[in-house]
Design an enzyme around this catalytic site. Structure first.
Site, PDB file in Angstrom:
ATOM      1  N   HIS A  87      42.152  53.375  35.738  1.00  0.00           N
ATOM      2  CA  HIS A  87      41.621  53.586  34.386  1.00  0.00           C
ATOM      3  C   HIS A  87      41.154  52.266  33.758  1.00  0.00           C
ATOM      4  O   HIS A  87      40.174  52.226  33.033  1.00  0.00           O
ATOM      5  CB  HIS A  87      42.655  54.271  33.491  1.00  0.00           C
ATOM      6  CG  HIS A  87      43.070  55.615  34.008  1.00  0.00           C
ATOM      7  ND1 HIS A  87      44.131  56.310  33.494  1.00  0.00           N
ATOM      8  CD2 HIS A  87      42.571  56.385  35.010  1.00  0.00           C
ATOM      9  CE1 HIS A  87      44.267  57.458  34.150  1.00  0.00           C
ATOM     10  NE2 HIS A  87      43.334  57.516  35.081  1.00  0.00           N
ATOM     11  N   HIS A 244      37.374  63.487  33.623  1.00  0.00           N
ATOM     12  CA  HIS A 244      38.359  62.503  34.042  1.00  0.00           C
ATOM     13  C   HIS A 244      38.211  62.158  35.526  1.00  0.00           C
ATOM     14  O   HIS A 244      38.440  61.008  35.931  1.00  0.00           O
ATOM     15  CB  HIS A 244      39.794  62.967  33.748  1.00  0.00           C
ATOM     16  CG  HIS A 244      40.778  61.876  34.044  1.00  0.00           C
ATOM     17  ND1 HIS A 244      41.034  60.841  33.165  1.00  0.00           N
ATOM     18  CD2 HIS A 244      41.496  61.599  35.161  1.00  0.00           C
ATOM     19  CE1 HIS A 244      41.876  59.996  33.717  1.00  0.00           C
ATOM     20  NE2 HIS A 244      42.179  60.425  34.931  1.00  0.00           N
ATOM     21  N   HIS A 271      41.487  60.037  44.584  1.00  0.00           N
ATOM     22  CA  HIS A 271      41.624  58.612  44.897  1.00  0.00           C
ATOM     23  C   HIS A 271      41.486  58.328  46.392  1.00  0.00           C
ATOM     24  O   HIS A 271      40.862  57.356  46.794  1.00  0.00           O
ATOM     25  CB  HIS A 271      42.960  58.090  44.399  1.00  0.00           C
ATOM     26  CG  HIS A 271      43.147  58.263  42.925  1.00  0.00           C
ATOM     27  ND1 HIS A 271      42.253  57.777  42.008  1.00  0.00           N
ATOM     28  CD2 HIS A 271      44.116  58.895  42.208  1.00  0.00           C
ATOM     29  CE1 HIS A 271      42.671  58.076  40.786  1.00  0.00           C
ATOM     30  NE2 HIS A 271      43.791  58.764  40.885  1.00  0.00           N
TER      31      HIS A 271
HETATM   32 ZN   LIG Z   1      42.995  59.172  36.361  1.00  0.00          ZN
END
Ligand SMILES: [Zn+2]
Length: 311
Positions: A87, A244, A271
């Site tokens: 982030h 997001h 990820h």
């Molecule tokens: Zn995240």
């Protein structure tokens, strides 16, 4: 001295950010410091420095990613790690910050409100500084893709840096969502970086059982039950979930170490896939080139070919 058209950037002055780690639940103190040119983003574990251990620095690059379970974690050869870097990296990428030293007194970047908004606000308030060195970029020259079952992530040639993302959750609140975004568009900073991380209620309960997500609460994540959002304030956007995922992808791809020029397409990616596709790109020297940022603003020849064949 001749002015550099696209100089590398850093901060004008240090920025202090305090919070808690999402998984540890422990308080974290973090200071972002200006850094000289060509150094990239470096994390320094001040708790280890205080112990007199010279194992503290970790460069934020894709090759240093040691785990992609629930968040992106980087580490060095000595085994020192920092997790949940994505982030912060996403905010730095959107702001165009090339060089930064991140001092942190624990193993996890603070979760704050679960989005990149506070990083963005604090850094913008401090201000950016031009460095006396031209910015470089990685221009994608040919498509690279990775797949794992229904998950897919691809990097393609293109102008600027655009992102297309699609998710399909077996949950009526999340369901199927898709979005297009361009990092050059103000929309990105305003309406992507504010999207919060999310999880299903049953997953958060399972994580608590194994000692994870201890800092997780309705203050820093959207929690979805079978058919409703549990947060009193509701969603920031109807499609906050896919927004997001874009935020995460930009943060993960910022670990390329230089701005990417091209396009990212993700489907149910996360990820792990983001790191895999970046490693696949960088493993093929014919798939990219390092160029001056000014030069990279021209479209890659391959991009035109792809646009034609896609018709
Ligand atoms: Zn995240």
């Amino acid at each position: 001295m001749r002015a550099i058209a696209f100089p590398q950037m850093t901060l004008v002055r240090p920025v202090v950010i305090d919070g808690v780690g999402l998984h540890s639940g422990a308080p974290v103190h973090m200071v972002l410091h200006p850094m000289e040119a060509d150094r990239g983003v470096v994390f320094r574990r001040t708790d280890l420095v205080a112990q007199g251990r010279d194992v503290s620095d970790i460069r934020a690059t894709f090759g240093n990613v040691v785990s992609t379970v629930l968040s992106t974690e980087i580490g060095n050869a000595a085994g020192t790690t920092v997790s949940t870097v994505e982030h912060l990296m996403s905010a730095l990428s959107a702001l165009g910050i090339d060089n930064l030293l991140v001092e942190i007194d624990g193993p996890e970047v603070p979760v704050l409100d679960g989005s990149s908004e506070i990083f963005l606000e604090r850094i913008e308030a401090a201000g950016l500084e031009k460095l006396d060195a031209p910015r470089k970029a990685i221009r994608i020259l040919k498509p690279v893709a990775v797949e794992d079952g229904q998950k897919r992530a691809a990097l393609l040639p293109g102008e600027g840096f655009s992102i297309a993302f699609e998710i399909d959750f077996d949950n009526p609140v999340i369901g199927r969502q898709s979005i297009e975004a361009d990092l050059r568009d103000p929309f990105f900073a305003e309406d992507i970086l504010r999207a919060r991380t999310f999880c299903l209620r049953r997953d958060i309960e399972a994580m608590w059982e194994v000692g994870l997500a201890k800092g997780g609460s309705l203050d820093n994540a959207v929690v979805v039950d079978d058919d409703c959002v549990m947060n009193e304030e509701g969603l920031r956007y109807k499609d906050e979930f896919v927004r997001h995922k874009v935020l995460d992808a930009v943060g993960d791809l910022a670990l390329s170490g230089l701005p990417l020029i091209g396009r990212y397409e993700g489907c149910r990616s996360g990820h792990a896939m983001n790191n895999r596709v970046l490693r696949a790109l960088m493993a093929d020297p014919s798939a990219y080139e390092v160029v001056d940022f000014a030069e990279a603003r021209r479209p890659a020849p391959m991009a035109r070919e792809l646009a034609i064949s896609a018709d």
